[in-house]
Design an enzyme around this catalytic site. Structure first.
Site, short mmCIF file in Angstrom:
data_model
loop_
_atom_site.label_atom_id
_atom_site.label_comp_id
_atom_site.label_asym_id
_atom_site.label_seq_id
_atom_site.Cartn_x
_atom_site.Cartn_y
_atom_site.Cartn_z
N LYS A 177 31.94 36.38 -19.80
CA LYS A 177 31.27 36.67 -21.01
C LYS A 177 32.09 37.65 -21.98
O LYS A 177 32.45 38.93 -21.09
CB LYS A 177 29.78 37.07 -20.96
CG LYS A 177 28.75 36.18 -20.65
CD LYS A 177 28.66 35.07 -21.64
CE LYS A 177 27.37 34.14 -21.21
NZ LYS A 177 27.23 33.01 -22.31
N ASP A 205 33.37 32.77 -22.77
CA ASP A 205 32.43 32.60 -23.93
C ASP A 205 32.15 33.66 -24.43
O ASP A 205 31.76 34.71 -24.14
CB ASP A 205 31.01 32.10 -23.16
CG ASP A 205 30.23 31.41 -24.20
OD1 ASP A 205 30.38 31.64 -25.29
OD2 ASP A 205 28.99 31.23 -23.63
N GLU A 236 35.29 29.43 -25.45
CA GLU A 236 34.01 28.80 -25.97
C GLU A 236 33.39 29.57 -27.14
O GLU A 236 33.29 30.84 -27.09
CB GLU A 236 32.78 28.74 -24.75
CG GLU A 236 31.51 28.39 -25.03
CD GLU A 236 30.60 27.93 -23.91
OE1 GLU A 236 31.26 27.97 -22.71
OE2 GLU A 236 29.58 27.89 -24.03
N ASP A 259 29.28 25.49 -28.80
CA ASP A 259 27.87 25.61 -28.14
C ASP A 259 26.92 26.06 -29.25
O ASP A 259 26.26 25.17 -29.83
CB ASP A 259 28.07 26.77 -27.03
CG ASP A 259 26.64 26.93 -26.66
OD1 ASP A 259 25.70 26.32 -26.71
OD2 ASP A 259 26.58 27.70 -25.59
N LYS A 283 22.46 22.20 -25.11
CA LYS A 283 21.17 22.94 -24.55
C LYS A 283 19.95 22.32 -24.86
O LYS A 283 19.81 21.83 -25.97
CB LYS A 283 21.31 24.30 -25.17
CG LYS A 283 22.55 25.21 -24.42
CD LYS A 283 22.36 26.68 -25.07
CE LYS A 283 23.10 27.69 -24.23
NZ LYS A 283 24.41 27.67 -24.41
MG MG Z 1 27.95 29.31 -24.53
#
Ligand code: MG
Length: 384
Positions: A177, A205, A236, A259, A283
């Protein structure tokens, strides 16, 4: 030709008789979960139980990643379900597309609300037919689902130390992250990459956190790390908008995962035509449930787009839905998934996916294969 008499005539419809909503807190084992500029000590999840006149109950779960990740929030999930639930009584939950038509008629938008209901209906369909959900989604196309482990955003040295810890648990794919201060983020890339072994995956990400010029600075600075450490480096969702991400994509040859901005079929098709991404993150609750996620999954396979298959968050029930959808997806189109239930100090259901050495497997029991722990869920916060 002889056909048994039960093959003639319409099957007896199953009818929804009651819908109940439960709230569950999911505290993080590591104390917090941080990405971009956000940080939470746990997540607020919503479980729905759909009872039928046949005595079969299906379970679904939706867990927005707090109130500020997507246009979704935990209280909204519960309010939304309570708003539409009375109008679902008497409907046949096994007619999935029909149920989705009804959901769209009753509530515009709010896919995360509909996701839990759709998921529970798939659970019922599995229990009625005696089949696990992966079989209903097209069959078991991979024996086990490759997992990634999130390296939560924190001090770069702490993040680097976690690589060895998570590798010890069996992980070879890491979602790091970033998306905070670009200078610190570049340090995160360098330190985490130095802790990785050849062939491992670093999915960096940013969760929409960088401005376009900062994202371009970061991808330029970190590009040599892939060759230097022989790692598989992915970027990402660097920026908030599709257009900004496309600009970053056109600037770098690092593989790009989109995403947050991949919220519908039209934007997926736009991304395909623009060559905006190599992979998407699918998702379930951003799509509105398994029915719509399956559509996107099938289209991605037809278009040659590889997927991370997951949800915004969740406990054993949502993770089970992830495992079923991922196992029904060919291995070559499945990049990775997340076993969210492994991140919590509390279990909300028995029968969640079994995690072994960086992979997980869905239950072979009918439906999703999960049984909620009612002592944990407590009394329903809403019942029709
Ligand atoms: Mg993501």
């Amino acid at each position: 030709m002889f056909l048994p008499s039960q093959f003639f005539g319409a099957p007896t419809p199953v009818k929804i008789s009651r819908i109940s909503v439960y709230q569950a807190d999911l505290p993080m084992k590591e104390g917090s979960y941080s990405w971009s500029t956000q940080s939470f000590s746990g997540f607020d999840s919503t479980v729905v139980a759909i009872e039928t006149d046949e005595g079969i109950t299906g379970y679904g779960e939706t867990c927005p990643l707090g109130p500020s990740y997507l246009a979704a929030y935990p209280e909204g999930a519960r309010t939304g379900i309570a708003t539409i639930a009375p109008d679902l009584i008497g409907e046949d939950p096994t007619q999935l597309d029909r149920i989705n038509d009804r959901l769209d008629l009753l509530l515009k938008g709010h896919p995360y609300v509909k996701s839990a209901i759709d998921m529970a209906c798939w659970d019922i369909l599995g229990k009625v037919t005696g089949l696990p959900v992966y079989a209903l989604l097209g069959g078991k196309r991979q024996e086990a689902v490759t997992l990634f482990k999130v390296i939560s955003r924190t001090d770069p040295d702490v993040m680097a130390a976690r690589v060895a810890e998570y590798r010890e648990m069996g992980f070879r794919q890491f979602q790091m992250k970033v998306g905070e201060d670009p200078t610190t983020d570049i340090e995160r890339f360098r330190k985490v990459a130095a802790a990785m072994e050849p062939g491992e995956v670093m999915d960096a990400d940013a969760n929409t956190g960088w401005r376009q010029h900062d994202a371009i600075r970061v991808v330029d600075a970190v590009r040599p790390l892939a060759a230097e450490h022989d790692i598989r480096l992915y970027i990402e969702q660097p920026c908030l908008t599709y257009e900004e991400c496309l600009t970053v994509r056109q600037h770098t040859d690092l593989p790009m995962i989109l995403d947050e901005c991949m919220e519908s079929l039209p934007v997926l098709l736009r991304g395909y035509h623009d060559r905006a991404m190599d992979l998407i993150n699918l998702k379930i609750n951003r799509m509105g449930g398994l029915t719509r996620a399956r559509q996107v999954r099938d289209l991605c396979i037809s278009l040659g787009i590889v997927m991370t298959i997951e949800d915004s968050w969740g406990g054993e029930i949502a993770t089970s839905a992830i495992a079923h959808l991922a196992q029904a997806t060919p291995e070559s189109f499945h990049f990775q998934s997340s076993a969210f239930h492994e991140y919590h100090t509390v279990a909300i259901a028995e029968g969640g996916p079994v995690v072994t050495g960086g992979t997980m497997c869905a239950s072979d029991a009918p439906g999703l294969g999960v049984e909620p722990i009612m002592d944990v869920l407590g009394a329903p916060v809403y019942t029709t």
